[in-house]
Structure formats: C-alpha cells, structure tokens
Motif scaffolding. Structure first.
Motif, PDB file in Angstrom:
ATOM      1  N   ASP A 132      -4.822  -6.937  38.700  1.00  0.00           N
ATOM      2  CA  ASP A 132      -4.458  -7.527  37.409  1.00  0.00           C
ATOM      3  C   ASP A 132      -4.014  -6.402  36.479  1.00  0.00           C
ATOM      4  OD1 ASP A 132      -4.347  -8.849  34.905  1.00  0.00           O
ATOM      5  OD2 ASP A 132      -5.867 -10.287  35.538  1.00  0.00           O
ATOM      6  N   THR A 133      -2.915  -6.623  35.771  1.00  0.00           N
ATOM      7  CA  THR A 133      -2.408  -5.596  34.861  1.00  0.00           C
ATOM      8  C   THR A 133      -3.167  -5.562  33.547  1.00  0.00           C
ATOM      9  OG1 THR A 133      -0.756  -7.149  33.985  1.00  0.00           O
ATOM     10  CG2 THR A 133      -0.079  -5.735  35.831  1.00  0.00           C
ATOM     11  N   THR A 134      -4.030  -6.551  33.320  1.00  0.00           N
ATOM     12  CA  THR A 134      -4.773  -6.602  32.064  1.00  0.00           C
ATOM     13  C   THR A 134      -5.813  -5.495  32.015  1.00  0.00           C
ATOM     14  OG1 THR A 134      -4.524  -9.008  32.045  1.00  0.00           O
ATOM     15  CG2 THR A 134      -6.132  -8.069  30.529  1.00  0.00           C
ATOM     16  N   LEU A 135      -5.842  -4.744  30.915  1.00  0.00           N
ATOM     17  CA  LEU A 135      -6.832  -3.699  30.715  1.00  0.00           C
ATOM     18  C   LEU A 135      -7.944  -4.232  29.826  1.00  0.00           C
ATOM     19  CD1 LEU A 135      -4.468  -0.657  30.037  1.00  0.00           C
ATOM     20  CD2 LEU A 135      -5.659  -1.213  32.163  1.00  0.00           C
ATOM     21  N   LEU A 136      -9.180  -4.084  30.263  1.00  0.00           N
ATOM     22  CA  LEU A 136     -10.326  -4.468  29.450  1.00  0.00           C
ATOM     23  C   LEU A 136     -10.721  -3.282  28.581  1.00  0.00           C
ATOM     24  CD1 LEU A 136     -12.501  -6.353  32.107  1.00  0.00           C
ATOM     25  CD2 LEU A 136     -10.753  -7.289  30.574  1.00  0.00           C
ATOM     26  N   LEU A 137     -10.834  -3.508  27.288  1.00  0.00           N
ATOM     27  CA  LEU A 137     -11.211  -2.452  26.360  1.00  0.00           C
ATOM     28  C   LEU A 137     -12.721  -2.487  26.158  1.00  0.00           C
ATOM     29  CD1 LEU A 137     -10.425  -0.199  24.374  1.00  0.00           C
ATOM     30  CD2 LEU A 137     -10.109  -1.970  22.635  1.00  0.00           C
ATOM     31  N   LEU A 138     -13.406  -1.401  26.574  1.00  0.00           N
ATOM     32  CA  LEU A 138     -14.863  -1.333  26.473  1.00  0.00           C
ATOM     33  C   LEU A 138     -15.316  -0.576  25.234  1.00  0.00           C
ATOM     34  CD1 LEU A 138     -14.253  -1.928  29.552  1.00  0.00           C
ATOM     35  CD2 LEU A 138     -16.424  -0.796  30.043  1.00  0.00           C
ATOM     36  N   GLY A 139     -14.537   0.402  24.800  1.00  0.00           N
ATOM     37  CA  GLY A 139     -14.934   1.200  23.652  1.00  0.00           C
ATOM     38  C   GLY A 139     -13.802   2.084  23.193  1.00  0.00           C
ATOM     39  N   ARG A 140     -14.011   2.739  22.042  1.00  0.00           N
ATOM     40  CA  ARG A 140     -12.965   3.612  21.507  1.00  0.00           C
ATOM     41  C   ARG A 140     -13.582   4.708  20.648  1.00  0.00           C
ATOM     42  NH1 ARG A 140      -9.113  -0.350  18.767  1.00  0.00           N
ATOM     43  NH2 ARG A 140     -10.184  -2.021  19.895  1.00  0.00           N
ATOM     44  N   GLY A 141     -12.841   5.782  20.502  1.00  0.00           N
ATOM     45  CA  GLY A 141     -13.269   6.902  19.670  1.00  0.00           C
ATOM     46  C   GLY A 141     -12.070   7.576  19.053  1.00  0.00           C
ATOM     47  N   GLN A 142     -12.314   8.366  18.009  1.00  0.00           N
ATOM     48  CA  GLN A 142     -11.248   9.058  17.297  1.00  0.00           C
ATOM     49  C   GLN A 142     -11.208  10.529  17.701  1.00  0.00           C
ATOM     50  OE1 GLN A 142      -8.854   7.711  15.237  1.00  0.00           O
ATOM     51  NE2 GLN A 142      -9.725   5.775  15.970  1.00  0.00           N
ATOM     52  N   VAL A 143     -10.022  10.997  18.054  1.00  0.00           N
ATOM     53  CA  VAL A 143      -9.840  12.396  18.448  1.00  0.00           C
ATOM     54  C   VAL A 143      -9.446  13.181  17.203  1.00  0.00           C
ATOM     55  CG1 VAL A 143      -8.646  13.993  19.983  1.00  0.00           C
ATOM     56  CG2 VAL A 143      -9.099  11.636  20.733  1.00  0.00           C
ATOM     57  N   SER A 144     -10.407  13.824  16.587  1.00  0.00           N
ATOM     58  CA  SER A 144     -10.106  14.635  15.401  1.00  0.00           C
ATOM     59  C   SER A 144      -9.371  15.904  15.783  1.00  0.00           C
ATOM     60  CB  SER A 144     -11.395  14.969  14.649  1.00  0.00           C
ATOM     61  OG  SER A 144     -12.307  15.666  15.496  1.00  0.00           O
ATOM     62  N   ARG A 145      -9.756  16.493  16.890  1.00  0.00           N
ATOM     63  CA  ARG A 145      -9.061  17.642  17.457  1.00  0.00           C
ATOM     64  C   ARG A 145      -9.568  17.858  18.878  1.00  0.00           C
ATOM     65  NH1 ARG A 145     -11.423  22.864  16.989  1.00  0.00           N
ATOM     66  NH2 ARG A 145     -13.581  22.850  16.246  1.00  0.00           N
ATOM     67  N   ARG A 146      -8.819  18.604  19.662  1.00  0.00           N
ATOM     68  CA  ARG A 146      -9.200  18.841  21.055  1.00  0.00           C
ATOM     69  C   ARG A 146      -9.910  20.184  21.152  1.00  0.00           C
ATOM     70  NH1 ARG A 146      -7.659  16.284  25.706  1.00  0.00           N
ATOM     71  NH2 ARG A 146      -7.979  17.468  27.636  1.00  0.00           N
ATOM     72  N   ASP A 147     -11.189  20.131  21.511  1.00  0.00           N
ATOM     73  CA  ASP A 147     -12.026  21.321  21.598  1.00  0.00           C
ATOM     74  C   ASP A 147     -12.711  21.314  22.960  1.00  0.00           C
ATOM     75  OD1 ASP A 147     -13.947  23.292  21.466  1.00  0.00           O
ATOM     76  OD2 ASP A 147     -14.681  22.736  19.489  1.00  0.00           O
ATOM     77  N   PRO A 148     -12.529  22.359  23.782  1.00  0.00           N
ATOM     78  CA  PRO A 148     -13.153  22.386  25.112  1.00  0.00           C
ATOM     79  C   PRO A 148     -14.667  22.225  25.075  1.00  0.00           C
ATOM     80  CG  PRO A 148     -11.536  24.150  24.899  1.00  0.00           C
ATOM     81  CD  PRO A 148     -11.702  23.560  23.536  1.00  0.00           C
ATOM     82  N   GLU A 149     -15.291  22.592  23.956  1.00  0.00           N
ATOM     83  CA  GLU A 149     -16.749  22.499  23.845  1.00  0.00           C
ATOM     84  C   GLU A 149     -17.192  21.273  23.044  1.00  0.00           C
ATOM     85  OE1 GLU A 149     -18.609  24.505  25.534  1.00  0.00           O
ATOM     86  OE2 GLU A 149     -16.849  25.639  26.212  1.00  0.00           O
ATOM     87  N   GLY A 150     -16.234  20.463  22.590  1.00  0.00           N
ATOM     88  CA  GLY A 150     -16.567  19.311  21.770  1.00  0.00           C
ATOM     89  C   GLY A 150     -16.305  18.001  22.493  1.00  0.00           C
ATOM     90  N   PHE A 151     -17.258  17.081  22.423  1.00  0.00           N
ATOM     91  CA  PHE A 151     -17.139  15.783  23.067  1.00  0.00           C
ATOM     92  C   PHE A 151     -16.775  14.734  22.018  1.00  0.00           C
ATOM     93  CE2 PHE A 151     -19.498  18.381  25.852  1.00  0.00           C
ATOM     94  CZ  PHE A 151     -19.553  17.827  27.119  1.00  0.00           C
ATOM     95  N   VAL A 152     -15.906  13.787  22.395  1.00  0.00           N
ATOM     96  CA  VAL A 152     -15.538  12.701  21.495  1.00  0.00           C
ATOM     97  C   VAL A 152     -16.514  11.545  21.693  1.00  0.00           C
ATOM     98  CG1 VAL A 152     -13.760  11.007  20.899  1.00  0.00           C
ATOM     99  CG2 VAL A 152     -13.105  13.348  21.527  1.00  0.00           C
ATOM    100  N   PRO A 153     -17.203  11.110  20.634  1.00  0.00           N
ATOM    101  CA  PRO A 153     -18.120   9.967  20.789  1.00  0.00           C
ATOM    102  C   PRO A 153     -17.339   8.668  20.934  1.00  0.00           C
ATOM    103  CG  PRO A 153     -18.029  10.670  18.492  1.00  0.00           C
ATOM    104  CD  PRO A 153     -17.213  11.657  19.261  1.00  0.00           C
ATOM    105  N   ILE A 154     -17.770   7.831  21.868  1.00  0.00           N
ATOM    106  CA  ILE A 154     -17.132   6.545  22.130  1.00  0.00           C
ATOM    107  C   ILE A 154     -18.072   5.431  21.659  1.00  0.00           C
ATOM    108  CG2 ILE A 154     -16.175   4.997  23.867  1.00  0.00           C
ATOM    109  CD1 ILE A 154     -14.569   7.543  23.523  1.00  0.00           C
ATOM    110  N   LYS A 155     -17.560   4.583  20.781  1.00  0.00           N
ATOM    111  CA  LYS A 155     -18.330   3.426  20.309  1.00  0.00           C
ATOM    112  C   LYS A 155     -17.914   2.206  21.119  1.00  0.00           C
ATOM    113  CE  LYS A 155     -19.389   0.627  16.228  1.00  0.00           C
ATOM    114  NZ  LYS A 155     -19.109   0.396  14.785  1.00  0.00           N
TER     115      LYS A 155
END
Length: 235
Positions: A132-155
């Motif tokens: 099925d081509t439909t994508l189920l959206l489970l959560g989302r987060g905001q990418v403030s910047r890309r940091d190798p040591e920083g994780f993006v929280p997903i709500k």
C-alpha cells in the motif's frame, strides 16, 4: 504395509516442512500480548546518521538514578546515558528487533516497517508497507539544526502510544508503537494514497498539469487546445 509406511512418512515430512516455513511473526501475533508503559520514562528520538539519514532510537529510564537523557536549550536531546555506567538504569532500543508496530492487537512487523523522513524542518516517523502506498504517520519532531551529538525528540500522534511486548506473565525488551484504532481506519485517516496522484498531476508543467490536476479532482478536460511547454532543441 511398506506402501502405508511410506505414505505416513511422506505426510509427516510434509507437516514438518509446513511447520518449518510458518512465518515466526505470524505466530507472534497470536502468542504475544502487550501492555502500556509509563510514557514519561521513555524518549522517542531520531539520531542523525551521516549527512542526511536518521536512525530511530528509544531510551527508557528503567530505574531511578542519573537521567538517561536531557533536553538541550536548542530543542535537541542529549543522550546523557552514554557518559556514565548506565547498565540497570537506562535501556536503549534500536533496530527492527527492538521495536515494531501493533494495531488493534495485531503485530504488523511482518508487513510494516518504520522509517524517519525529513520534510522541510519537520521529521516524520512513518510506517510503510510494499502492499500500500499510504504512509501512516506515527509521530513528528522539529529539526532545529543537525548535530551529530544531538537527538531530535519525536512526539507521537494521538492515535499512537508505546506498549511493551508480553509473553504470558513475562515482559520482554521489545517495544510496540501501538494503536487501538483498526488498521483500515488509520489508512483512511491517512488519505488512502489518493492525494499523491493529484500531487503528481499538478506537478506536470504548464497548462497540461493544471488540466490533469482538474481531472484528478473530479473535473473534466477543458475543450479546445491545451498549451504545452516548448523545450528548444539543442545539439
């Protein structure tokens, strides 16, 4: 007598072969149960990998002690568990063996896989299946910047929560992204994949794209000639 023995042996071999090819995950749907977890003791995080990829990681505060993760002023999360002896205090879950999705009491690990997809500054946790081509959206987060040591929280979205896999009376180190809503309803809420056809039609150049887009939305082709974009030929 010999023929009877051979027939029984063949039937036994066929049964053994059938059992051998039975998908383990199909059996898992009937064998495993699930139970909710305390959401405040879990962090759903996206870890940057390379220049553009992301990896899904769950961290659990399994016991009281030093915090396993900490929020940063820039909106990212620091996996502080990596800086102390966290065994017995923190548990991390990474990879398809550590988590899967469960919908309306049914394990869907054999059908759906999880992925992180960045759309602009938004990072989406999606579940997808080849059927099925439909994508189920489970959560989302905001990418403030890309940091190798920083994780993006997903709500997580309102339909989804974390559950733990249970076998009998034993809890296991496997986490479900679980929804009680039936799968058909989740697919319908996600749009059923019909919006993509309209988007693709609208992306066609010039008047032809607008005309096809109107047909996709239930209209009719306009009468008369349609102006097409002319691309000069160059040797």
């Amino acid at each position: 007598m010999q023929r009877t023995y051979l027939a029984l042996a063949g039937a036994g071999l066929a049964l053994t072969t059938l059992q051998a090819v039975t998908p383990p995950l199909a059996e898992a749907a009937a064998v495993f149960d699930s139970q909710p977890v305390e959401a405040s003791r879990f962090a759903v995080l996206a870890k940057p990998v390379g220049f553009a990829d992301w990896s899904l990681v769950l961290i659990e505060q399994a016991a009281n002690g030093q915090p396993c993760w900490q929020a940063r002023p820039d909106g990212l999360v620091d996996a502080s568990m990596n800086r102390f002896a966290s065994k017995g205090i923190c548990t991390s879950y990474a990879g398809s063996n550590a988590y899967s999705i469960r919908v309306a009491g049914q394990d869907l690990a054999s059908r759906y896989r999880l992925r992180l997809s960045q759309v602009g500054n938004e990072l989406q946790l999606q579940a997808m299946t080849p059927s099925d081509t439909t994508l189920l959206l489970l959560g989302r987060g905001q990418v403030s910047r890309r940091d190798p040591e920083g994780f993006v929280p997903i709500k997580l979205e309102s339909d989804w929560q974390l559950n733990r896999r249970v076998f009998g009376q034993q809890t296991l180190n496997h986490i479900y992204f679980a929804a009680s809503t039936p799968l058909e309803q989740l697919i319908a809420q996600a749009g059923g994949g019909n919006d993509q056809a309209t988007t693709d039609s609208n992306s066609a150049p010039g008047s032809l794209g607008r005309a096809l887009g109107g047909v996709a939305r239930g209209g009719e082709l306009p009468s008369g000639p349609i102006a097409l974009q002319v691309i000069p030929f160059r040797e």
